[in-house]
Design a protein around this motif. Sequence first.
Motif, PDB file in Angstrom:
ATOM      1  N   SER A 172       1.143  -1.222   0.038  1.00 26.50           N
ATOM      2  CA  SER A 172      -0.164   0.050   0.007  1.00 26.50           C
ATOM      3  C   SER A 172       0.978   1.206   0.072  1.00 26.50           C
ATOM      4  CB  SER A 172      -0.888   0.011   1.263  1.00 26.50           C
ATOM      5  OG  SER A 172      -1.748   1.209   1.112  1.00 26.50           O
ATOM      6  N   GLY A 173       0.767   2.049  -1.120  1.00 26.28           N
ATOM      7  CA  GLY A 173       1.642   3.116  -1.155  1.00 26.28           C
ATOM      8  C   GLY A 173       2.450   3.385  -2.338  1.00 26.28           C
ATOM      9  N   ASP A 174       2.806   4.552  -2.712  1.00 29.56           N
ATOM     10  CA  ASP A 174       3.242   4.294  -4.125  1.00 29.56           C
ATOM     11  C   ASP A 174       4.821   3.568  -4.124  1.00 29.56           C
ATOM     12  OD1 ASP A 174       1.450   6.038  -5.198  1.00 29.56           O
ATOM     13  OD2 ASP A 174       2.642   8.169  -4.435  1.00 29.56           O
ATOM     14  N   LEU A 175       4.949   3.032  -5.228  1.00 27.80           N
ATOM     15  CA  LEU A 175       6.106   2.124  -5.326  1.00 27.80           C
ATOM     16  C   LEU A 175       7.298   2.680  -6.617  1.00 27.80           C
ATOM     17  CD1 LEU A 175       4.646  -1.194  -5.074  1.00 27.80           C
ATOM     18  CD2 LEU A 175       5.308  -0.069  -3.133  1.00 27.80           C
ATOM     19  N   THR A 176       8.327   2.403  -6.065  1.00 26.15           N
ATOM     20  CA  THR A 176       9.467   2.545  -7.330  1.00 26.15           C
ATOM     21  C   THR A 176      10.084   1.400  -7.439  1.00 26.15           C
ATOM     22  OG1 THR A 176      10.946   3.651  -5.637  1.00 26.15           O
ATOM     23  CG2 THR A 176       9.701   5.091  -6.854  1.00 26.15           C
ATOM     24  N   TYR A 177      10.733   0.938  -8.808  1.00 25.30           N
ATOM     25  CA  TYR A 177      11.140  -0.070  -9.149  1.00 25.30           C
ATOM     26  C   TYR A 177      12.728   0.091  -9.659  1.00 25.30           C
ATOM     27  CZ  TYR A 177       6.569  -1.924  -8.712  1.00 25.30           C
ATOM     28  OH  TYR A 177       5.106  -2.212  -8.409  1.00 25.30           O
ATOM     29  N   ASN A 189      18.282   2.690 -24.825  1.00 22.93           N
ATOM     30  CA  ASN A 189      17.074   2.280 -25.876  1.00 22.93           C
ATOM     31  C   ASN A 189      16.833   0.661 -26.049  1.00 22.93           C
ATOM     32  OD1 ASN A 189      19.644   1.529 -26.981  1.00 22.93           O
ATOM     33  ND2 ASN A 189      19.220   2.418 -29.047  1.00 22.93           N
ATOM     34  N   ARG A 190      17.621  -0.118 -25.395  1.00 28.04           N
ATOM     35  CA  ARG A 190      17.691  -1.409 -25.342  1.00 28.04           C
ATOM     36  C   ARG A 190      17.029  -1.954 -24.081  1.00 28.04           C
ATOM     37  NH1 ARG A 190      20.985  -5.816 -24.464  1.00 28.04           N
ATOM     38  NH2 ARG A 190      22.660  -4.513 -23.905  1.00 28.04           N
ATOM     39  N   ARG A 191      17.192  -1.328 -22.978  1.00 29.28           N
ATOM     40  CA  ARG A 191      16.752  -1.927 -21.561  1.00 29.28           C
ATOM     41  C   ARG A 191      15.763  -1.016 -21.118  1.00 29.28           C
ATOM     42  NH1 ARG A 191      22.721  -3.216 -19.408  1.00 29.28           N
ATOM     43  NH2 ARG A 191      22.849  -1.065 -20.463  1.00 29.28           N
ATOM     44  N   PHE A 192      14.878  -1.454 -20.545  1.00 31.57           N
ATOM     45  CA  PHE A 192      13.775  -0.414 -19.694  1.00 31.57           C
ATOM     46  C   PHE A 192      13.282  -1.337 -18.387  1.00 31.57           C
ATOM     47  CE2 PHE A 192       9.339   1.119 -19.512  1.00 31.57           C
ATOM     48  CZ  PHE A 192       9.610   2.232 -19.152  1.00 31.57           C
ATOM     49  N   VAL A 193      13.009  -0.267 -17.398  1.00 28.65           N
ATOM     50  CA  VAL A 193      12.246  -0.664 -16.250  1.00 28.65           C
ATOM     51  C   VAL A 193      10.989  -0.143 -16.313  1.00 28.65           C
ATOM     52  CG1 VAL A 193      12.351  -0.893 -13.717  1.00 28.65           C
ATOM     53  CG2 VAL A 193      14.407  -1.256 -15.000  1.00 28.65           C
ATOM     54  N   SER A 194       9.814  -0.796 -16.180  1.00 29.86           N
ATOM     55  CA  SER A 194       8.647  -0.009 -16.292  1.00 29.86           C
ATOM     56  C   SER A 194       8.460   0.094 -14.665  1.00 29.86           C
ATOM     57  CB  SER A 194       7.678  -0.917 -16.742  1.00 29.86           C
ATOM     58  OG  SER A 194       6.388  -0.359 -16.408  1.00 29.86           O
ATOM     59  N   THR A 224       4.571  -1.690 -14.204  1.00 29.63           N
ATOM     60  CA  THR A 224       4.538  -3.243 -13.708  1.00 29.63           C
ATOM     61  C   THR A 224       5.798  -3.676 -12.974  1.00 29.63           C
ATOM     62  OG1 THR A 224       5.958  -3.739 -15.771  1.00 29.63           O
ATOM     63  CG2 THR A 224       3.657  -3.398 -16.116  1.00 29.63           C
ATOM     64  N   GLY A 225       6.949  -3.023 -12.838  1.00 29.69           N
ATOM     65  CA  GLY A 225       8.228  -3.464 -12.376  1.00 29.69           C
ATOM     66  C   GLY A 225       8.873  -4.053 -13.038  1.00 29.69           C
ATOM     67  N   ASN A 226       8.371  -4.743 -14.175  1.00 28.71           N
ATOM     68  CA  ASN A 226       9.384  -5.708 -15.062  1.00 28.71           C
ATOM     69  C   ASN A 226      10.493  -4.840 -15.745  1.00 28.71           C
ATOM     70  OD1 ASN A 226       7.124  -7.556 -14.208  1.00 28.71           O
ATOM     71  ND2 ASN A 226       6.090  -7.247 -16.157  1.00 28.71           N
ATOM     72  N   LEU A 227      11.547  -5.777 -16.100  1.00 28.23           N
ATOM     73  CA  LEU A 227      12.616  -5.519 -16.687  1.00 28.23           C
ATOM     74  C   LEU A 227      12.507  -5.969 -18.326  1.00 28.23           C
ATOM     75  CD1 LEU A 227      15.460  -4.245 -17.368  1.00 28.23           C
ATOM     76  CD2 LEU A 227      16.378  -6.436 -16.262  1.00 28.23           C
ATOM     77  N   TYR A 228      12.444  -4.999 -18.872  1.00 28.07           N
ATOM     78  CA  TYR A 228      12.354  -5.327 -20.643  1.00 28.07           C
ATOM     79  C   TYR A 228      13.634  -4.949 -21.059  1.00 28.07           C
ATOM     80  CZ  TYR A 228       7.529  -4.853 -19.228  1.00 28.07           C
ATOM     81  OH  TYR A 228       6.346  -5.191 -18.748  1.00 28.07           O
ATOM     82  N   ILE A 229      13.974  -6.177 -21.921  1.00 30.40           N
ATOM     83  CA  ILE A 229      15.356  -6.146 -22.951  1.00 30.40           C
ATOM     84  C   ILE A 229      15.032  -6.332 -24.366  1.00 30.40           C
ATOM     85  CG2 ILE A 229      17.552  -6.866 -23.259  1.00 30.40           C
ATOM     86  CD1 ILE A 229      17.738  -7.937 -20.525  1.00 30.40           C
ATOM     87  N   CYS A 264      14.953  -7.903  -8.655  1.00 30.73           N
ATOM     88  CA  CYS A 264      14.194  -6.626  -8.651  1.00 30.73           C
ATOM     89  C   CYS A 264      14.039  -6.173  -7.384  1.00 30.73           C
ATOM     90  CB  CYS A 264      12.574  -7.265  -8.934  1.00 30.73           C
ATOM     91  SG  CYS A 264      11.429  -5.992  -8.906  1.00 30.73           S
ATOM     92  N   VAL A 265      14.245  -4.875  -7.265  1.00 27.23           N
ATOM     93  CA  VAL A 265      14.190  -4.122  -6.155  1.00 27.23           C
ATOM     94  C   VAL A 265      13.003  -3.167  -6.094  1.00 27.23           C
ATOM     95  CG1 VAL A 265      15.283  -2.626  -4.663  1.00 27.23           C
ATOM     96  CG2 VAL A 265      16.782  -4.279  -6.077  1.00 27.23           C
ATOM     97  N   VAL A 266      12.072  -3.375  -5.048  1.00 32.15           N
ATOM     98  CA  VAL A 266      10.990  -2.496  -4.809  1.00 32.15           C
ATOM     99  C   VAL A 266      11.140  -1.663  -3.537  1.00 32.15           C
ATOM    100  CG1 VAL A 266       8.254  -2.513  -4.944  1.00 32.15           C
ATOM    101  CG2 VAL A 266       9.742  -4.417  -5.840  1.00 32.15           C
ATOM    102  N   MET A 267      10.591  -0.408  -3.903  1.00 33.23           N
ATOM    103  CA  MET A 267      11.008   0.669  -2.748  1.00 33.23           C
ATOM    104  C   MET A 267       9.580   1.352  -2.615  1.00 33.23           C
ATOM    105  SD  MET A 267      14.453   2.175  -3.945  1.00 33.23           S
ATOM    106  CE  MET A 267      13.970   1.403  -5.639  1.00 33.23           C
ATOM    107  N   ASN A 268       8.779   1.444  -1.191  1.00 29.91           N
ATOM    108  CA  ASN A 268       7.815   2.279  -0.842  1.00 29.91           C
ATOM    109  C   ASN A 268       8.107   3.663  -0.397  1.00 29.91           C
ATOM    110  OD1 ASN A 268       5.329   3.103   0.576  1.00 29.91           O
ATOM    111  ND2 ASN A 268       4.806   1.071   0.827  1.00 29.91           N
ATOM    112  N   SER A 269       7.780   4.686  -1.265  1.00 32.31           N
ATOM    113  CA  SER A 269       8.034   5.895  -1.060  1.00 32.31           C
ATOM    114  C   SER A 269       7.604   6.624   0.144  1.00 32.31           C
ATOM    115  CB  SER A 269       7.410   6.697  -2.270  1.00 32.31           C
ATOM    116  OG  SER A 269       6.100   6.705  -2.360  1.00 32.31           O
TER     117      SER A 269
END
Length: 1000
Positions: A145-150, A165-170, A173-178, A191-196
């Motif tokens: 519960s609360g805003d998250l950053t990934y 341009n080849r790698r992106f962290v959404s 969704t928190g997913n890593l896209y290559i 994956c590292v998740v932080m609660n603001s």
Amino acid sequence: MILSRLDIYSYCLDSGSYHGPRWRMEPGDLFIPVDSIEEEATLTCDAKGIPPPQYRWSLNGTLINLGLDRRRRLSGGNLIISSLDRYQDVGMYQCMAYNTVGAILSRRASLQFAYLDHFKVHTRSAVSVREGQGVVLLCGTPTSSGDLTYAWVFNEYPYFVQQDNRRFVSQQTGNLYIAKVEPSDVGNYTCVVMNSITKGKVHSSPTSLILRTDGVMGEYEPKIEVNFPDNVPAAKGSTVTLECFALGNPVPEITWKRANGVPFPSKVKMKYSNAVLEIPSFQQDDTGGYECVAENKMGKNTATGRLAFYAKPQWIQAMKDTALAIEERLYWECRANGKPKPSYTWLKNGQQLLSEDRIHVEDGVLSVSALTLSDAGMYQCVAENKHGVIYFAAELMVLASPPDFTGNILRALLKAKAGTTVTLECKPQAYPIASILWKKGNLEQVHYSSHLHGTLRLANVSKSDAGSYTCFARNRFGMSSTTGRLLVTDPTRITQGPVDMEIIVGESIVLPCQVASDPVLDVSFSWAFNGQLIAKGDSHFELVGGRTAGDLMIRNIQLYHAGKYICVVDTDVESLSAVAVLIVKGPPSPPDSVTVEEVTDSTAQLAWSPGRDNGSPITNYLIQTRTPFTVGWQRVNTVPEIIDGNTLTATVVDLNAWVEYEFRVLAKNSVGVGEPSPVSVKTRTEDAVPDAAPGDVGGGGGSRSELVITWEPVPEELQNGESFGYIIAFRAFGEVSWTHVATSAPGASRYVYRNDSIAPFSPFHVKVGTYNSKGQGPFSPVVTIYSAEIEPSGMPAGVWARSVSASEIEVNWQALSFTPERVLGYEVVYWEDDTKPETMGKVRVPWNQTSVTVSGLEGNTQYFLTVSAFNTAGTGPFLPAINVTTKKPPPAQPPLNVEWTLIGSQLSLYWEPVVAMESESEVTGYQVSFTLRQRHKEVNTLTTANSTAELTLPEEEDDYIIHIQTLSEGGLGPASDPIRVHQLSKLNSMLAFFLISFEK
């Protein structure tokens, strides 16, 4: 009894003793970290009101029973929750403030708990892909519960995956896209998740990325893996973020565009190689379709969606606190904007109002007919849409009271001018409105014209309308009255008012303003000048006169006092005025823009623009000039000689050549000469041949074989040009031709001609001329001068000398009988001895004098003396010196202890004899001098051998001053202290003489 209670209640409301609650501070949303639940949470609530408000709180619409709840308590109006419970305390809270007037609800505030659970502990399967293939690594976010950053860690902390341009962290969704896997991507990913809010951070189990060995992935078109919903709601003023990322080989390029083709405003930002579109401060203009395009050489793919604008309600119209009389109708309207359009509800004392009987509620409008006392209270308009709800409060006071004239009574005495219309206002405070009845004196009812709300209008009043008038006011709660007296007066007249005048600057005048008025009226006077009231502090203005006069004295009038003067006469019943225009005449204002248009060697053409004539036409102009050689400004000659007031050009004549001039112009009218214009630019006249000759030509003297010629130099302002000099011409008597010599020094005043052939003291004709760069000027008149002479060769004979006093020696000699040289006079030189050159002195006398007295010498001192003849060449030979000794000085002691007696005009003097010292001359007698105080230069003297003297004082009405000095062969000694014989003493002595004679 009921009336009394209603009256008291109405008085309390109307007098401002009670006021309903008003918010000072309302509760705000709280987001509390779960790991802080052992602390307290405070929801603020503070209102003002009279009497001070009390408070209630509700949770999710249910009233909180604070008496039975040990974890919740009030502090003022604030709700304090201790031992926070993640499940029981979450929800929407609302505060109610209430007092005896009414109640209001606060805004709704949410209380939420922020938390971030840990990832489930398990081993994640490895992800196997070909080189060149795209891959998505799932984060699997735990409950929170609360805003998250990934973020993602590559292999080990703190090596984070760098987005490009080849790698992106959404961040959605928190997913890593290559987009396209390369050999360097092989490794473990966490994956590292932080609660603001809680600042907590959790790590997933690592996911291994490995390459397959069965070949390399071929090229393929983009496949969008991260996009945005078809419809994205966005709040006004918020920051909107859209994500778009695609897999592909080669790596796709991301671009964005709006569906309507309008380019993005400058505020829009692109981040992470265009994978993120950010729109700050979202506004209505930013709504519409957005399109993300992913493209490589194999093809392209798109993702679309719409941004929809929404806004919480915001007030654009609200009601105000209102006080209405019982039985009146209430109408309130409130309006709010928002998207979607808000709906409205009305609350009274915190309870919803519905349409019934007298109450009508519809779309932001509340109306209540035939108000009763029970309708008083606190009302709130509530505007709500799905994005928010707002409240606005106002107080309704219902008033009920009998008529009351407090603060609105009739004037005890009202004065009115005969023939005017008089209005008597009857405005009692009454709820409901009272009916009005007027009576004059003892009459039952007044039959005069009457307006609404009880105003009595008496038209064209006369003396018969005078008297007392009473207004009676009545409603269902009671009756009241007020009485005043009307006095009808005669009209006021201005018997003597100001008249239009013309006046000269500096004069003083009195503008009259006198009236005739009814004796019962108070009369006051005031004056306005050009629409502004004349203040008392102005030293130029003074109001003079008595009760019936308000004359205005204006002293030392200036130009700015011209204008319209209005005398205003105010009485109790009317105001009158009289107007006069004052024209002030003065010397003209300075002319302007003086220019020099054409210049010669002796003239200058001037032009100027006129200044104001200040009430009197300009008759003529005067021109003045100034040069570096003049003292101040001087008037000049002009053509025309007299410049009339319509002429704005003139030629200045008789100027000197090659001189720098400044000009100024003055205007004159019948009043006088005005101030001068600004000074013109400095202008130099043209050069010319000199027209002035040197003056005072002379000369003579000098040394042997010299001819000395002198003259008065020509002033610089008369030199007429550059390279100025002098031509000196001379010739001996009897000669025809002139000798010419030039000198280029313009300040020269002397020339010496040397020639051994020049005989001493020979006559010459001499003249001096001038020249400059333009040519030769005139010569001076011819004069006769003489060449240098030689000193006398002869010596005087028969020189002898004798001492006359301690400071004087008389010297005698015989004149020269013959000498070839000219003798101008004789010179006597004297000194004490050769060792004292500072004692040398000399005295000269004319050639016809053969004696002289040398003075200022020291007493009892030997002096040497010699005599010689002299002329302009110097002195001749001196005779052998002779010596003479001065006499001893007179006694230094003045006569002392002087006594005197005065009988009539006979003055007797006595003093101590003075005894000379050995170094002083013997006293041979005394000199008595006396003078009148006012005629101190007329001195009378007498001498006496004794230390007494008798004086007969002339009959003068003045005081006498008497001195006594010693006589000796050394001269006069120092004087005694002055003896002052006053005129009064003389009168007293005469009176005493007469008394003595009478007694005899």
